[in-house]
Write a protein that holds these residues in place. Sequence first.
Motif, PDB file in Angstrom:
ATOM      1  N   GLY A  21       5.546  39.886  82.307  1.00 24.68           N
ATOM      2  CA  GLY A  21       6.633  39.701  81.363  1.00 24.68           C
ATOM      3  C   GLY A  21       7.993  39.912  81.973  1.00 24.68           C
ATOM      4  N   GLY A  22       8.072  39.776  83.307  1.00 27.28           N
ATOM      5  CA  GLY A  22       9.333  40.015  83.985  1.00 27.28           C
ATOM      6  C   GLY A  22       9.916  38.794  84.661  1.00 27.28           C
ATOM      7  N   ARG A  23       9.111  38.110  85.441  1.00 22.47           N
ATOM      8  CA  ARG A  23       9.613  36.940  86.146  1.00 22.47           C
ATOM      9  C   ARG A  23       8.447  36.031  86.507  1.00 22.47           C
ATOM     10  NH1 ARG A  23       9.450  37.077  91.886  1.00 22.47           N
ATOM     11  NH2 ARG A  23       8.385  38.911  92.691  1.00 22.47           N
ATOM     12  N   TRP A  24       8.813  34.779  86.766  1.00 20.60           N
ATOM     13  CA  TRP A  24       7.801  33.794  87.184  1.00 20.60           C
ATOM     14  C   TRP A  24       7.555  34.005  88.674  1.00 20.60           C
ATOM     15  CZ3 TRP A  24       5.641  31.336  83.210  1.00 20.60           C
ATOM     16  CH2 TRP A  24       6.373  31.214  82.028  1.00 20.60           C
ATOM     17  N   SER A  25       6.472  34.662  89.018  1.00 26.51           N
ATOM     18  CA  SER A  25       6.265  35.068  90.393  1.00 26.51           C
ATOM     19  C   SER A  25       5.209  34.247  91.130  1.00 26.51           C
ATOM     20  CB  SER A  25       5.865  36.543  90.459  1.00 26.51           C
ATOM     21  OG  SER A  25       4.719  36.796  89.676  1.00 26.51           O
ATOM     22  N   ASP A  26       4.378  33.544  90.392  1.00 29.80           N
ATOM     23  CA  ASP A  26       3.329  32.738  91.019  1.00 29.80           C
ATOM     24  C   ASP A  26       3.586  31.273  90.691  1.00 29.80           C
ATOM     25  OD1 ASP A  26       1.202  35.243  89.701  1.00 29.80           O
ATOM     26  OD2 ASP A  26       1.915  35.146  91.765  1.00 29.80           O
ATOM     27  N   TRP A  27       3.488  30.420  91.720  1.00 27.77           N
ATOM     28  CA  TRP A  27       3.808  29.003  91.537  1.00 27.77           C
ATOM     29  C   TRP A  27       2.724  28.128  92.158  1.00 27.77           C
ATOM     30  CZ3 TRP A  27       8.032  27.233  88.828  1.00 27.77           C
ATOM     31  CH2 TRP A  27       8.982  28.195  88.483  1.00 27.77           C
ATOM     32  N   GLY A  28       2.484  27.007  91.515  1.00 29.47           N
ATOM     33  CA  GLY A  28       1.625  26.000  92.089  1.00 29.47           C
ATOM     34  C   GLY A  28       2.409  25.101  93.032  1.00 29.47           C
ATOM     35  N   GLN A  29       1.709  24.166  93.620  1.00 31.20           N
ATOM     36  CA  GLN A  29       2.336  23.289  94.618  1.00 31.20           C
ATOM     37  C   GLN A  29       3.035  22.099  93.974  1.00 31.20           C
ATOM     38  OE1 GLN A  29      -0.816  23.154  93.780  1.00 31.20           O
ATOM     39  NE2 GLN A  29      -1.253  20.968  93.535  1.00 31.20           N
ATOM     40  N   GLY A  30       2.764  21.868  92.711  1.00 30.79           N
ATOM     41  CA  GLY A  30       3.411  20.770  91.995  1.00 30.79           C
ATOM     42  C   GLY A  30       2.568  19.514  91.949  1.00 30.79           C
TER      43      GLY A  30
ATOM     44  N   ALA B 259      -5.185  25.434  87.170  1.00 27.28           N
ATOM     45  CA  ALA B 259      -6.231  26.442  87.266  1.00 27.28           C
ATOM     46  C   ALA B 259      -5.754  27.599  88.127  1.00 27.28           C
ATOM     47  CB  ALA B 259      -7.487  25.816  87.864  1.00 27.28           C
ATOM     48  N   ALA B 260      -5.894  28.795  87.588  1.00 28.11           N
ATOM     49  CA  ALA B 260      -5.501  30.003  88.311  1.00 28.11           C
ATOM     50  C   ALA B 260      -6.732  30.677  88.892  1.00 28.11           C
ATOM     51  CB  ALA B 260      -4.791  30.965  87.376  1.00 28.11           C
ATOM     52  N   SER B 261      -6.588  31.151  90.093  1.00 30.40           N
ATOM     53  CA  SER B 261      -7.691  31.871  90.731  1.00 30.40           C
ATOM     54  C   SER B 261      -7.142  33.015  91.554  1.00 30.40           C
ATOM     55  CB  SER B 261      -8.508  30.926  91.617  1.00 30.40           C
ATOM     56  OG  SER B 261      -7.711  30.410  92.660  1.00 30.40           O
ATOM     57  N   GLY B 262      -8.037  33.881  91.948  1.00 31.72           N
ATOM     58  CA  GLY B 262      -7.619  35.044  92.709  1.00 31.72           C
ATOM     59  C   GLY B 262      -8.099  36.296  92.012  1.00 31.72           C
ATOM     60  N   ARG B 263      -8.507  37.227  92.804  1.00 28.82           N
ATOM     61  CA  ARG B 263      -9.082  38.457  92.254  1.00 28.82           C
ATOM     62  C   ARG B 263      -8.085  39.216  91.391  1.00 28.82           C
ATOM     63  NH1 ARG B 263     -11.393  42.079  96.876  1.00 28.82           N
ATOM     64  NH2 ARG B 263      -9.206  42.001  97.405  1.00 28.82           N
ATOM     65  N   ALA B 264      -6.808  39.065  91.722  1.00 30.23           N
ATOM     66  CA  ALA B 264      -5.789  39.863  91.056  1.00 30.23           C
ATOM     67  C   ALA B 264      -5.111  39.140  89.906  1.00 30.23           C
ATOM     68  CB  ALA B 264      -4.733  40.282  92.064  1.00 30.23           C
ATOM     69  N   PHE B 265      -5.721  38.034  89.418  1.00 33.00           N
ATOM     70  CA  PHE B 265      -5.025  37.250  88.402  1.00 33.00           C
ATOM     71  C   PHE B 265      -4.827  38.049  87.125  1.00 33.00           C
ATOM     72  CE2 PHE B 265      -3.310  33.825  86.179  1.00 33.00           C
ATOM     73  CZ  PHE B 265      -3.903  33.736  84.928  1.00 33.00           C
ATOM     74  N   GLU B 266      -3.562  38.137  86.731  1.00 30.82           N
ATOM     75  CA  GLU B 266      -3.167  38.667  85.444  1.00 30.82           C
ATOM     76  C   GLU B 266      -2.060  37.767  84.935  1.00 30.82           C
ATOM     77  OE1 GLU B 266      -2.736  43.006  87.150  1.00 30.82           O
ATOM     78  OE2 GLU B 266      -2.824  43.129  84.973  1.00 30.82           O
ATOM     79  N   SER B 267      -1.948  37.674  83.636  1.00 30.29           N
ATOM     80  CA  SER B 267      -0.916  36.817  83.077  1.00 30.29           C
ATOM     81  C   SER B 267      -0.367  37.395  81.802  1.00 30.29           C
ATOM     82  CB  SER B 267      -1.451  35.414  82.834  1.00 30.29           C
ATOM     83  OG  SER B 267      -0.429  34.571  82.330  1.00 30.29           O
ATOM     84  N   TYR B 268       0.937  37.326  81.689  1.00 25.34           N
ATOM     85  CA  TYR B 268       1.630  37.617  80.443  1.00 25.34           C
ATOM     86  C   TYR B 268       2.083  36.300  79.813  1.00 25.34           C
ATOM     87  CZ  TYR B 268       4.706  39.980  77.157  1.00 25.34           C
ATOM     88  OH  TYR B 268       5.294  40.441  76.013  1.00 25.34           O
ATOM     89  N   ASN B 269       2.696  35.464  80.624  1.00 22.32           N
ATOM     90  CA  ASN B 269       3.059  34.107  80.236  1.00 22.32           C
ATOM     91  C   ASN B 269       2.639  33.144  81.333  1.00 22.32           C
ATOM     92  OD1 ASN B 269       4.708  34.722  77.844  1.00 22.32           O
ATOM     93  ND2 ASN B 269       6.173  35.581  79.290  1.00 22.32           N
ATOM     94  N   MET B 270       2.243  31.955  80.937  1.00 22.35           N
ATOM     95  CA  MET B 270       2.116  30.867  81.881  1.00 22.35           C
ATOM     96  C   MET B 270       2.940  29.703  81.376  1.00 22.35           C
ATOM     97  SD  MET B 270      -1.729  30.805  83.453  1.00 22.35           S
ATOM     98  CE  MET B 270      -1.190  29.803  84.850  1.00 22.35           C
ATOM     99  N   GLY B 271       3.421  28.901  82.308  1.00 18.85           N
ATOM    100  CA  GLY B 271       4.302  27.831  81.880  1.00 18.85           C
ATOM    101  C   GLY B 271       4.291  26.637  82.795  1.00 18.85           C
TER     102      GLY B 271
END
Length: 118
Positions: free
Chosen positions: A102-111, A23-35
Amino acid sequence: QVQLVESGGGLVQAGGSLRLSCAASGRAFESYNMGWFRQAPGKERELVAAIRWSAGSTYYADSAKGRFTISKDSAKNTIYLQMNSLKPADTAAYYCANDPYGGRWSDWGQGTQVTVSS
C-alpha cells in the motif's frame, strides 16, 4: 523476488477487444494493489486500472471507464484487463504492476504492446 509476466497484447482494429493477463510468481509474492499502466511514445506512464487484492475494489482512469474491466483470480495470482471498444488512442505498451504494502508500485512486468488501428 516477484516476477510479473504479461500476455495478451496485439494488433486489433478500432472497436475491437483484447484481454491482457498478468501472472505473478515468486515465493515472496504479496499484494495490496495490483494495476495496469500504459505508456504511449512520448507520453508519461499512466495508471489505467487497479484492483485491491483483498477486497476486490477497483479504480479506473477516466479514459478506461465503461470500456475496460480489471479482475483477478487470487488462486492463480493473476489479474486481467478486459479492454472493449478499443480506440487508436489506446495504443501503448501496457505494464502490470504490484504494490505489495500500500505504499508504492514496486514490482513491474516487462510490458505487452497493444496497437489499435483505425
